[in-house]
Write a protein that holds these residues in place. Structure first.
Motif, PDB file in Angstrom:
ATOM      1  N   PHE A  38       9.702  -0.661   5.296  1.00 19.02           N
ATOM      2  CA  PHE A  38      10.669  -1.708   5.374  1.00 19.02           C
ATOM      3  C   PHE A  38      10.375  -3.129   5.510  1.00 19.02           C
ATOM      4  O   PHE A  38      11.205  -3.940   5.553  1.00 19.02           O
ATOM      5  N   ASP A  39       9.242  -3.279   5.529  1.00 18.98           N
ATOM      6  CA  ASP A  39       8.597  -4.776   5.891  1.00 18.98           C
ATOM      7  C   ASP A  39       8.723  -5.710   4.459  1.00 18.98           C
ATOM      8  O   ASP A  39       7.758  -5.864   3.897  1.00 18.98           O
ATOM      9  N   SER A  40      10.134  -5.728   3.970  1.00 19.39           N
ATOM     10  CA  SER A  40      10.218  -6.393   2.652  1.00 19.39           C
ATOM     11  C   SER A  40      11.403  -7.483   2.873  1.00 19.39           C
ATOM     12  O   SER A  40      12.119  -7.217   3.770  1.00 19.39           O
ATOM     13  N   LYS A  41      11.403  -8.239   2.182  1.00 18.38           N
ATOM     14  CA  LYS A  41      12.435  -9.592   2.073  1.00 18.38           C
ATOM     15  C   LYS A  41      13.548  -9.014   2.171  1.00 18.38           C
ATOM     16  O   LYS A  41      14.393  -9.307   2.626  1.00 18.38           O
ATOM     17  N   SER A  42      14.074  -8.049   0.936  1.00 15.71           N
ATOM     18  CA  SER A  42      15.346  -7.525   0.662  1.00 15.71           C
ATOM     19  C   SER A  42      15.905  -6.486   1.853  1.00 15.71           C
ATOM     20  O   SER A  42      16.809  -6.075   2.024  1.00 15.71           O
ATOM     21  N   SER A  52      -3.345   4.502   6.197  1.00 17.33           N
ATOM     22  CA  SER A  52      -4.561   4.204   7.000  1.00 17.33           C
ATOM     23  C   SER A  52      -4.359   2.549   7.384  1.00 17.33           C
ATOM     24  O   SER A  52      -4.971   2.027   8.291  1.00 17.33           O
ATOM     25  N   ASN A  53      -3.991   1.916   6.389  1.00 20.20           N
ATOM     26  CA  ASN A  53      -3.899   0.552   6.401  1.00 20.20           C
ATOM     27  C   ASN A  53      -2.671  -0.245   6.569  1.00 20.20           C
ATOM     28  O   ASN A  53      -2.459  -1.481   6.844  1.00 20.20           O
ATOM     29  N   GLY A  54      -1.473   0.366   6.318  1.00 20.54           N
ATOM     30  CA  GLY A  54      -0.226  -0.110   6.354  1.00 20.54           C
ATOM     31  C   GLY A  54       0.192  -1.006   5.284  1.00 20.54           C
ATOM     32  O   GLY A  54       1.421  -1.234   5.084  1.00 20.54           O
ATOM     33  N   ARG A  55      -0.505  -1.184   4.304  1.00 25.07           N
ATOM     34  CA  ARG A  55       0.047  -1.746   2.999  1.00 25.07           C
ATOM     35  C   ARG A  55       0.893  -0.928   2.089  1.00 25.07           C
ATOM     36  O   ARG A  55       0.590   0.417   2.104  1.00 25.07           O
ATOM     37  N   SER A  56       1.972  -1.713   1.822  1.00 22.52           N
ATOM     38  CA  SER A  56       3.004  -1.048   0.884  1.00 22.52           C
ATOM     39  C   SER A  56       3.233  -1.720  -0.408  1.00 22.52           C
ATOM     40  O   SER A  56       2.876  -2.937  -0.688  1.00 22.52           O
TER      41      SER A  56
END
Length: 98
Positions: A38-42, A52-56
């Motif tokens: 949910f870490d997105s501008k929109s 493992s690293n949280g990259r989406s």
């Protein structure tokens, strides 16, 4: 999406039915890792996340979304917020409706 509704939802259901804290702890651990989508501008969740690293990243080409992915995850995150007392799970996941 699939991990959220099946595994996170299953852990939360197991906790609701049994009241065994181990299920809630596992649900919060997984939910917190998936929540980084949910870490997105929109505010719309990205469809793929590396636990493992949280990259989406977005699922398809560009910034395309699947309606089922962005508009049904709130059920699990509302339940997780209520069970843990951490309202940010519900608040942030419901930004998709703004």
């Amino acid at each position: 999406f699939e991990t959220t509704i099946r595994i996170l939802g299953g852990l939360l259901s197991a906790y609701d039915l049994s009241n065994e804290v181990v299920f809630l702890k596992k649900a919060e651990y997984l939910g917190s890792r998936l929540f980084k989508a949910f870490d997105s501008k929109s505010g719309l969740p990205k469809g793929k996340i590396n636990l493992s690293n949280g990259r989406s990243r977005y699922s398809g080409e560009g910034h395309s979304f699947v309606l089922a992915q962005v508009a049904s995850l709130q059920l699990e995150y509302r339940d997780l917020a209520q069970a843990t007392g951490k309202s940010e799970y519900a608040t942030k996941s419901e930004r998709v409706f703004d």
